[in-house]
Design an enzyme around this catalytic site. Structure first.
Site, PDB file in Angstrom:
ATOM      1  N   ARG A 107      12.917  21.219  -9.603  1.00 48.77           N
ATOM      2  CA  ARG A 107      13.117  21.827 -10.920  1.00 48.77           C
ATOM      3  C   ARG A 107      11.799  22.479 -11.312  1.00 48.77           C
ATOM      4  O   ARG A 107      10.760  21.812 -11.389  1.00 48.77           O
ATOM      5  CB  ARG A 107      13.540  20.761 -11.931  1.00 48.77           C
ATOM      6  N   ASN A 164      14.651  23.994 -21.779  1.00 51.82           N
ATOM      7  CA  ASN A 164      14.238  22.595 -21.698  1.00 51.82           C
ATOM      8  C   ASN A 164      14.220  21.944 -23.083  1.00 51.82           C
ATOM      9  O   ASN A 164      13.674  22.518 -24.039  1.00 51.82           O
ATOM     10  CB  ASN A 164      12.838  22.501 -21.095  1.00 51.82           C
ATOM     11  N   GLU A 165      14.843  20.769 -23.198  1.00 54.01           N
ATOM     12  CA  GLU A 165      14.812  19.954 -24.423  1.00 54.01           C
ATOM     13  C   GLU A 165      14.832  20.837 -25.670  1.00 54.01           C
ATOM     14  O   GLU A 165      13.886  20.838 -26.467  1.00 54.01           O
ATOM     15  CB  GLU A 165      13.570  19.051 -24.400  1.00 54.01           C
ATOM     16  N   HIS A 193      17.690  13.521 -20.388  1.00 53.94           N
ATOM     17  CA  HIS A 193      16.368  13.074 -19.954  1.00 53.94           C
ATOM     18  C   HIS A 193      16.198  11.614 -20.371  1.00 53.94           C
ATOM     19  O   HIS A 193      16.366  11.279 -21.543  1.00 53.94           O
ATOM     20  CB  HIS A 193      15.274  13.947 -20.571  1.00 53.94           C
ATOM     21  N   TYR A 233      13.918   8.529 -20.850  1.00 49.41           N
ATOM     22  CA  TYR A 233      12.592   7.937 -21.002  1.00 49.41           C
ATOM     23  C   TYR A 233      12.734   6.652 -21.829  1.00 49.41           C
ATOM     24  O   TYR A 233      13.585   5.813 -21.521  1.00 49.41           O
ATOM     25  CB  TYR A 233      11.631   8.951 -21.622  1.00 49.41           C
ATOM     26  N   GLU A 249      15.591  14.629 -16.098  1.00 47.19           N
ATOM     27  CA  GLU A 249      14.218  14.127 -16.092  1.00 47.19           C
ATOM     28  C   GLU A 249      14.268  12.625 -16.291  1.00 47.19           C
ATOM     29  O   GLU A 249      15.140  12.118 -17.004  1.00 47.19           O
ATOM     30  CB  GLU A 249      13.370  14.720 -17.231  1.00 47.19           C
ATOM     31  N   TRP A 277      10.278  13.341 -13.137  1.00 47.10           N
ATOM     32  CA  TRP A 277       9.152  14.087 -13.710  1.00 47.10           C
ATOM     33  C   TRP A 277       7.873  13.334 -13.365  1.00 47.10           C
ATOM     34  O   TRP A 277       7.772  12.152 -13.668  1.00 47.10           O
ATOM     35  CB  TRP A 277       9.304  14.199 -15.230  1.00 47.10           C
TER      36      TRP A 277
END
Length: 538
Positions: free
Chosen positions: A78, A154-155, A221, A223, A250, A279
């Protein structure tokens, strides 16, 4: 011609004309496409992303990263791009990125990073501006639908006004199709990609339906929001139940907002056949440098996170299959490597052992990729480690425990050999050091013709009281020379090397551990590696 025949002919001509002038936005999907919850290649083979992100826009000169990422068996990269929030990546640069992806046989997810944190972070672009960028580089993307995915933004929302995400994303998809893009599209969740308010989850069907080609995949994503197995499974279950495609676009092993459960993320992705993209390769800053997978873009210097994602359980090395577009993963190579020889154990400590075995060969065409080492436990054998060479130093074992282990070779197509004969060893007690004893084990992480990297060398305080410093000694084979080190001060006397703790890692409480690493040059063809490590408190 009768009037009736004339009407029939006119109707057929009208149908033919309508088939010839179907607008771009209504064409059937070409190249990569979604089918239910899966991503498919043009030939109908399922493709599961196993890759990492590369921060190209900030490190545009680090083009060797593409081959480095591929060397660890990733099938996807990516790539971070910018249309102006940072130094812009114009059409010529994007064309070069596309070429690098093709040369290295990688599916390429191109993402526009300009939208990151819109509504919360100053300077962030809208999704509409992201589409403008894609339009400006369209010439570099023509005919790449078989191996390029366009991650629109992205985001694209932070944590403010996320209700706008649905309409903005629908409109962006519509514009991409109207412009004429036929690629598989990827859309990121709001809330900095983590969707903790479930905006993407609850509106995914509406967004999917906005794509006239029904060729959009959703990206979450993971996290700190996803720090438990229950949260991870609940989110993945929602998309699976809805029959909608999802990838983990991610994730990391740690983050400033919490500690993600990367083991569950990777295990569930493998079980469910979902793609994941970690990531990131290198270049992180701002306090999250621990998310680098290699040090300073050096493919020979894996970090602990790189070791985990590439070589750990359910990692890229174990589960990645190359896209059939590049000639891999199609089942053409069904020949397993030959069975390795019986492993021999040396340098046994309380927490590890050094194993070596005679190498396997592969005649199936995809090449020998490495070896898996298992603990033999009946029906539930445990993967203890992976190596790209015919040796490994196991770490993290239990003290005073008998281990029966065997080895299996694997090739580039994922075929596994038969089990080698097993060998048995018993780890030492590791106790009895009230004054602050320590033990050390090292792992040869990466090797090439004239060098290798040992990382981590794990130093463990096996005593019942703390220590304030440690010294590890080991012997290099003849002709080998240390060329660099980190997290320790190394000195050499002949082939004997002494590693001493530095200010930030010398103090270890009872039972605590730290690590260091080093790089070695050696004569070509000399595949020997360091012997046992001796540790003493200092």
């Amino acid at each position: 011609m009768s009037k009736r025949l004339g009407l029939v002919a006119a109707a057929l001509l009208s149908l033919l004309v309508s088939m010839l002038i179907v607008p771009d936005a209504a064409r059937a999907a070409v190249g990569l496409r979604v089918s239910g919850t899966r991503i498919m290649e043009a030939n109908g083979n399922a493709f599961v992303m196993r890759g990492v992100s590369h921060a190209h826009t900030w490190f545009a000169s680090q083009t060797a990263s593409f081959s480095g990422i591929k060397s660890y068996r990733a099938n996807t990269v990516r790539v971070v791009l910018s249309g102006g929030r940072w130094a812009p990546n114009g059409a010529s640069d994007v064309a070069n990125v596309v070429s690098l992806c093709r040369q290295n046989r990688l599916i390429c997810v191109l993402e526009n990073h300009d939208t990151t944190g819109y509504g919360e972070q100053s300077g962030a672009y809208t999704l509409d501006q992201a589409v403008d960028y894609w339009s400006s580089v369209r010439s570099a993307l023509t005919g790449t639908e078989d191996f390029i995915v366009l991650n629109i933004g992205n985001e694209p929302y932070g944590n403010n006004n996320v209700s706008g995400w649905t309409t903005a994303t629908r409109n962006a998809i519509t514009r991409m199709r109207t412009i004429g893009f036929q690629h598989l599209l990827m859309v990121d969740a709001p809330n900095w990609g983590q969707d903790w308010q479930f905006t993407m989850r609850d509106n995914a069907q509406s967004v999917f339906d906005a794509d006239t080609q029904h060729n959009t995949v959703f990206s979450v994503h993971m996290y700190g929001v996803f720090d438990t197995a229950a949260e991870i499974n609940a989110y993945l279950n929602a998309f699976q139940s809805a029959g909608l495609p999802l990838v983990i676009g991610e994730f990391g092993h740690n983050h400033s907002d919490g500690d993600p459960d990367e083991d569950t993320i990777m295990a569930q992705a493998q079980t469910r056949g979902l793609g994941y993209i970690g990531w990131s390769w290198s270049g992180n800053g701002g306090g999250v440098e621990y998310l680098d997978m290699v040090t300073n873009f050096n493919a020979a210097s894996l970090t602990s996170w790189g070791q985990r994602i590439f070589n750990g359980a359910n990692g890229i090395g174990q589960t990645s299959r190359e896209a059939t577009f590049f000639g891999g993963g199609s089942g053409d190579d069904t020949t397993a490597p030959t069975t390795p020889g019986t492993p021999s154990a040396a340098g046994v400590t309380a927490g590890g052992a050094a194993l070596t075995w005679s190498a396997s060969t592969d005649s199936g065409g995809s090449g020998l990729a490495g070896y898996n080492v298992y603990r033999e436990q009946g029906a539930n054998d445990t993967l203890l480690g992976q190596s790209t060479t015919n040796s490994i130093t196991l770490t993290g074992l239990s003290a005073s425990t008998q281990y029966q282990v065997y080895v299996r070779a694997r090739d580039g197509a994922g075929n596994l050999s038969g089990n080698s004969p097993a060998t048995t060893f018993t780890t030492t007690s590791g106790g009895g050091n009230p004054g602050g004893g320590c033990a050390a084990t090292g792992t040869v992480q990466t090797q090439w013709n004239n060098g290798y990297v040992v990382q981590p060398v794990t130093v463990t305080n096996g005593g019942t009281s703390g220590i304030t410093g440690w010294t590890v000694t080991f012997t290099l084979p003849a002709g080998h020379t240390v060329t660099g080190s980190w997290n320790a001060t190394l000195t050499s006397s002949g082939q004997t090397v002494t590693a001493r703790s530095v200010s930030h890692n010398g103090t270890l409480a009872a039972g605590a551990a730290t690590s260091f690493g080093f790089q070695v040059s050696r004569p070509n063809g000399n595949t020997a590696t360091p012997g046992a490590y001796t540790c003493a408190a200092s």
